[in-house]
Design an enzyme around this catalytic site. Sequence first.
Site, PDB file in Angstrom:
ATOM      1  CB  CYS A  12      -0.875   0.001   1.241  1.00 24.04           C
ATOM      2  SG  CYS A  12       0.117   0.126   2.729  1.00 24.04           S
ATOM      3  CD  GLU A 125      -3.793   1.140  12.773  1.00 23.54           C
ATOM      4  OE1 GLU A 125      -3.471   0.275  11.928  1.00 23.54           O
ATOM      5  OE2 GLU A 125      -4.793   1.862  12.664  1.00 23.54           O
ATOM      6  CB  THR A 161      -5.625   2.197   9.252  1.00 24.98           C
ATOM      7  OG1 THR A 161      -4.601   1.295   9.643  1.00 24.98           O
ATOM      8  CG2 THR A 161      -5.411   3.549   9.874  1.00 24.98           C
TER       9      THR A 161
HETATM   10  S1  SF4 Z   1      -2.802   2.827   7.069  1.00 24.09           S
HETATM   11 FE1  SF4 Z   1      -1.807   0.864   6.862  1.00 24.09          FE
HETATM   12  S2  SF4 Z   1      -2.778  -0.026   5.041  1.00 24.09           S
HETATM   13 FE2  SF4 Z   1      -3.237   2.164   5.005  1.00 24.09          FE
HETATM   14  S3  SF4 Z   1      -1.663   3.097   3.751  1.00 24.09           S
HETATM   15 FE3  SF4 Z   1      -0.989   3.196   5.884  1.00 24.09          FE
HETATM   16  S4  SF4 Z   1       0.256   1.365   6.196  1.00 24.09           S
HETATM   17 FE4  SF4 Z   1      -0.961   1.057   4.362  1.00 24.09          FE
END
Ligand code: SF4
Length: 574
Positions: A12, A125, A161
């Site tokens: 990502c 997270e 997220t």
């Molecule tokens: S929140 Fe997590 S999944 Fe979304 S862009 Fe950032 S690292 Fe990637």
Amino acid sequence: MGVMTARTAGFCWGVRRAVDMVLAELRRGGEPYAVYGQLVHNPQVIQALEDRGVRLCDHPESMGSGTLFLRTHGTTLERRRELCELPIAIRDLTCPRVGRALALAWKKAGEGCDVVVLGDPDHQEVRCIVSYGGGRARVITGPEEVGSLGELHRPFLLSQTTQNTETWERTRKRMEEAYPDLEYSCTICNSTSLRQEELRRLCVKADCVVVVGGRNSANTARLAEIAREQGLPAFHVETQDDLDGNEMRRYENVLLTAGASTPSWSIRKVRERLLEIQGGRLRIGRVRRFLQNAVYGNFHVLPVTFALGAAGACVMSLERWVFRTLCASLFLFAAHLLTSVLESGYSHPSGLGRQEFLRDHSRLLTWLSVGAFASSLAVSFTLGALWSLVLGLMLAAFLLYSVPLMRRVYPFRGLRTLPGSRDLMFAGAWSFLLAFLPGYTASGFHTGTLLWAGMLFFLFLGRCLLADLVDLQGDALMGMDTIPIHAGRARSVFLFWTCFAAAGLLLAAGTLTGRLGTATLLFMPGLLTLAAGFFILGRVPFPSELAKRTLADGSLFAAGILPGLMLLAGGGSC
Ligand code: SF4
């Protein structure tokens, strides 16, 4: 069975950004390097970084100096404060989208709200969001836990997220019913929701789903969960070795997707394995494997160089071209083969199937390249002293440049570290051996010879850029050294089109001025294949190594085959 690959599979934006920042830091220097906890939840990426000197570190207090990277999932507030006191450089790689969730939790807790996080309480997270939400933050895993929250003061709901978007919607509705004064912010990141939406959309066309990613990757596990919710069998695999061939043969249409921290080379290898299983089922597996191994072993260099040698003889009106072309072809084949074998020895172990093939057959292939070098030198003796002398010098230069043992005594070691020196060296060797030397030894110094040599140089360089642009970040992570890694994508694309235009201009100049025969126009398919390759490889997600090399080297073959055939049809003259 067909294999459909999701366009959103793989790194990502946040992971791509973090890896780029680490690689940029490595180029700057600031050793020793360490990352606090797992940078991303993927063992191959962790291993690749370790191979580049970035070790995992749970106790940064033991570091007296160096650079410490903070992981993409975030670092708890308390720990961050402690780490900032250490005498080391801190590079924060927290994804800005995670950072937004942390900032919201901090702000709302400061305003006196009770923060509620939808997510996995054991995920880093979520632990960070809780720490930023102060003593007030609570965690729930889904709508069924809303009832256990009890009384809340000005509740504020946000999410991990990588949360499932449907679970978020159901939880939000349940929370609104239970707490009419609810405030909320959906902090599911765009990359996650797009990935999940694409998966749901493609599930209707598939019989099963293969999800590639680390076993401890939350977003990868969620993709498998979503596929199962759609009523499909889902297989969460970390590498191609986890695929069960017998099981996969049961499905006609396989959908392949991957988590946000899965590197491109892992996806490509799983895809190649699935295609192999498909090939076995359709009885084309052996043909595909044969072609693949021929390309991995650089055997295609022989017909390609031969076609270009014949084409050169056609456009420059050379006679007695067969032995000159044979000599050049054997030399170039040997040089490519030995370079590939040597490079496979120090490329990352989880690299592509090509590296595995080269490593597995390194002894045989090394002897084959030695035999090809010897044959090339033997043929050069029949072509005169100049050919023998030039080939001897080129062989010495090649060995000093490429063979690690020889490099110890090589006085110009810095040349090897020049960005793109390998591609430039090969482009020069191809144009010199297939165009300049045959033209010069046959009919002396001519402008036409230079024009043809220039066309080959730019076509070959364009071919290198095309192949190296496919997986720039994966190559950089695996420690490869290519022009795009140093120049960046935008500049490399510009360079690619510059090579394309330069070859086209030389072609036009040679034909319009009459310095080269009109058969030079038959070089055009090579340029068109190169341009087509650029667009095709840019559109196909995770093209196989075979597809990449077929398109890149196909441009060289296409440039030579028509003039070469014309020469053969004309009995030696065009
Ligand atoms: S929140 Fe997590 S999944 Fe979304 S862009 Fe950032 S690292 Fe990637």
